[in-house]
Design a protein around this motif. Structure first.
Motif, mmCIF file in Angstrom:
data_model
loop_
_atom_site.group_PDB
_atom_site.id
_atom_site.type_symbol
_atom_site.label_atom_id
_atom_site.label_comp_id
_atom_site.label_asym_id
_atom_site.label_seq_id
_atom_site.Cartn_x
_atom_site.Cartn_y
_atom_site.Cartn_z
ATOM 1 N N ALA A 176 1.702 7.264 -6.884
ATOM 2 C CA ALA A 176 1.782 6.283 -7.966
ATOM 3 C C ALA A 176 3.099 5.527 -7.843
ATOM 4 O O ALA A 176 4.147 6.125 -7.575
ATOM 5 C CB ALA A 176 1.688 6.969 -9.321
ATOM 6 N N ASN B 243 -8.100 5.966 -1.394
ATOM 7 C CA ASN B 243 -7.319 6.563 -2.481
ATOM 8 C C ASN B 243 -5.854 6.131 -2.453
ATOM 9 O O ASN B 243 -4.983 6.811 -2.999
ATOM 10 C CB ASN B 243 -7.412 8.095 -2.458
ATOM 11 N N LYS B 244 -5.581 5.002 -1.813
ATOM 12 C CA LYS B 244 -4.216 4.488 -1.762
ATOM 13 C C LYS B 244 -3.996 3.452 -2.864
ATOM 14 O O LYS B 244 -4.889 2.666 -3.183
ATOM 15 C CB LYS B 244 -3.933 3.850 -0.399
ATOM 16 N N THR B 245 -2.789 3.452 -3.419
ATOM 17 C CA THR B 245 -2.427 2.476 -4.437
ATOM 18 C C THR B 245 -2.123 1.140 -3.769
ATOM 19 O O THR B 245 -1.352 1.073 -2.820
ATOM 20 C CB THR B 245 -1.200 2.956 -5.227
ATOM 21 N N TRP C 17 0.850 -1.193 0.000
ATOM 22 C CA TRP C 17 0.000 0.000 0.000
ATOM 23 C C TRP C 17 0.885 1.242 0.000
ATOM 24 O O TRP C 17 1.850 1.328 0.758
ATOM 25 C CB TRP C 17 -0.900 0.030 1.240
ATOM 26 N N ASP D 43 -2.940 9.093 -3.355
ATOM 27 C CA ASP D 43 -2.544 9.765 -4.604
ATOM 28 C C ASP D 43 -1.141 9.401 -5.083
ATOM 29 O O ASP D 43 -0.707 9.881 -6.127
ATOM 30 C CB ASP D 43 -2.647 11.294 -4.480
ATOM 31 N N SER E 95 -1.065 1.864 -9.675
ATOM 32 C CA SER E 95 -2.123 2.867 -9.519
ATOM 33 C C SER E 95 -3.251 2.668 -10.525
ATOM 34 O O SER E 95 -4.232 3.405 -10.515
ATOM 35 C CB SER E 95 -1.545 4.274 -9.652
ATOM 36 N N GLU E 96 -3.113 1.670 -11.385
ATOM 37 C CA GLU E 96 -4.164 1.323 -12.331
ATOM 38 C C GLU E 96 -4.665 -0.083 -12.044
ATOM 39 O O GLU E 96 -3.993 -0.875 -11.387
ATOM 40 C CB GLU E 96 -3.630 1.397 -13.769
ATOM 41 N N THR F 240 -3.632 -5.118 -9.082
ATOM 42 C CA THR F 240 -3.386 -3.758 -8.600
ATOM 43 C C THR F 240 -4.599 -2.869 -8.818
ATOM 44 O O THR F 240 -5.459 -3.143 -9.661
ATOM 45 C CB THR F 240 -2.179 -3.133 -9.327
ATOM 46 N N GLU F 241 -4.649 -1.773 -8.050
ATOM 47 C CA GLU F 241 -5.700 -0.769 -8.207
ATOM 48 C C GLU F 241 -5.379 0.429 -7.316
ATOM 49 O O GLU F 241 -4.538 0.349 -6.415
ATOM 50 C CB GLU F 241 -7.061 -1.329 -7.786
ATOM 51 N N ARG F 242 -6.086 1.526 -7.553
ATOM 52 C CA ARG F 242 -6.139 2.616 -6.587
ATOM 53 C C ARG F 242 -7.427 2.430 -5.805
ATOM 54 O O ARG F 242 -8.519 2.545 -6.357
ATOM 55 C CB ARG F 242 -6.105 3.982 -7.275
ATOM 56 N N ASN F 243 -7.300 2.122 -4.518
ATOM 57 C CA ASN F 243 -8.458 1.772 -3.706
ATOM 58 C C ASN F 243 -9.376 2.981 -3.529
ATOM 59 O O ASN F 243 -8.934 4.027 -3.044
ATOM 60 C CB ASN F 243 -7.985 1.261 -2.339
#
Length: 733
Positions: A361, A418-420, A355, A359, A386-387, A411-414
């Motif tokens: 990346a 808003n955490k990667t 994590w 914001d 971040s994607e 992966t994702e930005r939660n």
């Protein structure tokens, strides 16, 4: 035919794109990983094995279900979910827990009112000398108090596995009746369902509870934990901290061992406490390391919402204080986190969760490195965390790839914080000699945290300069440790030896009075101090289920057996924060007996003011000991003096004296001073008026006796209002 096929592709291509976009950000990496593994499992035996090891599923008839947290829009209609055969259990604001058929999981995620689905993550299970160390005996004896406190009128809830419901430790010594009033076995497929839930079986009567006997016959964790919190077998030294409390138990096991089921168990017990109009404290000696560790998970958010006055959760900090399962680094474009994964013999797998900051990346890359040749034998792509990405690698040849196994990266930005987030599962059959598995994290400036969960797996630098070694900071677990309101408990060494039933003396490696080497450490990833407090947690002797008497491990740590009415009952020694947590649960129950409206924040305030400091804890609060070692007696006096009075003390003793008629549904009020226009009211703990009587004028020494046999047993508030003075106190009826 070719033209028709081309038209068919054109026709459906926009639909496929729409379907992908409609799901973007709606399913956690863990959920997407589950769906991917489910699809692969039909053709790949290794994928099927991993599916069964990594995820919690339940088969009913011809369908497979998973538990999940579902985040809904504010005006969502849950009937839409039900129409798709989704079973709704707990509802907490706009988050619900649900059992979803796996074949409609993506359909549910695509609904406009569904904002997010997180399927349940697996969780793990995490008194003779112990009571005096925390001054519990003084609480029981009523030293410098009006009477002793043993949790009377308070419900102690336990969510765990391995119950022997009929153990002698759970009977009332005076009434000879079972103190367990409710059981929800989440694993039973036949039996009455609890109100509002769609799985398991509920037992409400003593007969039904005793007939059920056990939830599992190969475990005793829950029997031991319950005995620490609330055991009442006074025939020996091993009764618990709140021996007069009532018990409500929720049993889970291999088919319901996820955080969604745990949350449902919490809601079930709080619902029962609401029905009984009694305060309640629930113990969670459970944990996991999948999640952000900052209190923003759906589990932590709902638990925070469910707590309040007279509703407290207590959790185990975790037993990873001696394992370097955490790694972190402040990265920036020219400074990359480089670390290796270390696997114990016979367990070459790990669940890895990274994590970043909001914001931020970053990219992540997995590799297999040969120390002898100093070359990379396998190197994954740079994956943008971040994607939303799903990437899988199959390593087939140890000579060319360095290992044989599977690596999955999601992966994702939660959207919740808003955490990667990068979730990785790595399973290896073989890792070649001299080869190391590792990863890189590189990207924007900011701190990244990673945790690895898997039978002792850890992060290491392999003695290579510039690489990052794992540490034991931030090892506080999800479930019991990261919520903003839960009381998190670490363990210190209270006893270091015992003699088992065979006469063999056994010792603990933990030094007396010091923090136990296994006790997980804080802080949380958002910087909050954890644990909140510590309690005895080594060589704790408590009740054992007789279902495990032939188990070789448990047999070796059994310390006592007693026979009552021709039945044998057993006691044994275990250690862990799983044992320290119910100690605090019992303590909180005695405090709730004194003040049924305590909030989690009140409890933490009491801990801050009254916990013991010594040469081991230091003088300042910290992320090893929290506020210090528990002092139940000093804490109880703080509750009585600064958060309200005990049930038989008067707020204005110069004007009114209240006498409790113990064991009955009545009490008496003696007026020391005269008053006019007097009205007596009785309220439940929710503020509802249950009884009212207008006395008019009262004289000096006038006494009024009130009996309320129509009320359920529980704690009530007595209010006396008049022109000259008012009075308020608590009674247990």
């Amino acid at each position: 035919m070719k033209q028709l096929k081309f038209f068919f592709i054109l026709l459906f291509f926009p639909v496929l794109l729409w379907g992908q976009n409609s799901l973007e950000g709606k399913m956690s990496p863990y959920t997407r990983h589950f769906l991917s593994m489910l699809k692969k499992s039909n053709d790949n035996p290794m994928s099927k094995e991993r599916l069964e090891k990594s995820f919690v599923m339940r088969k009913e008839g011809n369908r497979i279900y998973v538990n999940a947290f579902v985040l809904l829009s504010k005006d969502a209609d849950i009937e839409v979910l039900k129409s798709n055969e989704v079973q709704i259990n707990t509802i907490a604001n706009n988050i619900v827990t649900a059992r979803i058929p796996v074949d409609v999981l993506e359909t549910i995620a695509s609904l406009p009112d569904v904002l997010r689905i997180d399927i349940g993550c697996p969780v793990k299970k995490k008194m003779d000398l112990a009571r005096p160390l925390g001054n519990v005996d003084k609480v029981h004896q009523g030293v410098e108090l009006e009477h002793g406190f043993k949790g009377k009128g308070v419900i102690v809830g336990i969510v765990d596995t391995g119950f022997e419901y009929g153990h002698i430790n759970f009977y009332s010594p005076t009434e000879k009746s079972l103190r367990i009033k409710r059981v929800w076995d989440q694993n039973q497929s036949d039996g009455p369902l609890p109100d509002g839930f769609y799985y398991g079986a509920e037992y409400k009567t003593e007969k039904d509870i005793l007939n059920a006997q056990y939830d599992l016959k190969d475990e005793t964790h829950a029997t031991h934990v319950t005995g620490i919190a609330a055991g009442s077998d006074y025939s020996g030294d091993y009764y618990g901290v709140a021996p007069e409390s009532e018990l409500a138990l929720v049993a889970f096991s291999e088919v319901s061992r996820d955080n969604v089921s745990i949350l449902d168990g919490v809601k079930y017990i709080f619902n029962y406490a609401e029905e009984e109009n009694k305060p309640c404290v629930i113990n969670l000696s459970l944990g996991s390391h999948t999640g952000p560790h900052d209190g923003s998970s759906m589990f932590d958010r709902v638990c925070d919402d469910l707590q309040g006055p007279g509703r407290i959760l207590v959790g185990a900090a975790g037993n990873e204080g001696g394992t370097a399962l955490h790694v972190s680094k402040y990265v920036h474009p020219t400074d990359t986190l480089k670390t290796f994964l270390s696997f114990p013999v016979g367990a070459k797998f790990g669940y890895i969760d990274f994590w970043g900051e909001p914001d931020q990346a970053y990219k992540i890359r997995l590799f297999v490195y040969n120390r002898n040749t100093r070359k990379m034998m396998f190197l994954s792509d740079d994956i943008n965390a971040s994607e939303e990405n799903e990437v899988s690698y199959t390593l087939k040849n140890v000579n060319t790839d360095g290992a044989v196994g599977l690596i999955d990266i999601y992966t994702e930005r939660n959207p919740l914080n808003n955490k990667t987030n990068a979730y990785i599962e790595a399973f290896f059959d073989v890792i070649g000699n001299g080869n190391y598995v590792g990863l890189f994290v590189m990207g924007d400036e900011g701190e990244v945290h990673g945790w690895i969960d898997g039978r002792g797996a850890s992060f290491t630098d392999n003695y290579m300069p510039g690489w990052t070694i794992g540490d034991t900071d931030y090892t506080i677990g999800e479930i019991g440790g990261t919520g903003k309101r839960i009381i998190t408990v670490g363990a210190y060494s209270s006893k270091d030896e015992f003699v088992n039933l065979s006469g063999t003396k056994k010792t603990s490696e933990h030094e007396l009075c010091k923090i136990a080497g296994f006790s997980s450490l804080g802080p949380t990833s958002d910087g909050r101090m954890k644990p909140d407090v510590t309690a005895p947690g080594t060589v704790i002797i408590s009740s054992f289920s007789d279902a495990v008497i032939d188990d070789s491990y448990y047999k070796g740590v059994m310390t006592q057996s007693i026979v009552v009415n021709n039945k044998s009952y057993y006691y044994g020694a275990l250690q862990g924060t799983s044992m320290a947590s119910p100690y605090i649960t019992g303590v909180v129950a005695t405090w709730l007996e004194a003040n049924s409206s305590l909030t989690p924040e009140d409890v933490k305030s009491v801990l801050k003011k009254t916990s013991m400091k010594d040469e081991y804890t230091g003088n300042e609060e910290n992320n090893i000991w929290g506020y210090g070692k528990i002092d139940a007696w000093k804490g109880l006096k703080e509750v009585i003096n600064n958060f309200g009075t005990s049930i038989s003390q008067a707020d204005s003793p110069k004007d009114v004296i209240l006498y409790q008629h113990w064991g009955t549904s009545g009490f008496s009020i003696c007026f020391v001073n005269a008053n006019t226009n007097v009205k007596i009211s009785v309220f439940n703990t929710n503020g509802q008026i249950m009884y009212s009587s207008v006395l008019g004028n009262v004289s000096v020494a006038q006494e009024e006796s009130i009996y309320l046999p129509f009320l359920n047993k529980g704690i009530y508030i007595v209010s006396v209002q008049g022109d000259k003075y008012n009075y308020i106190s608590r009674v247990v009826l």
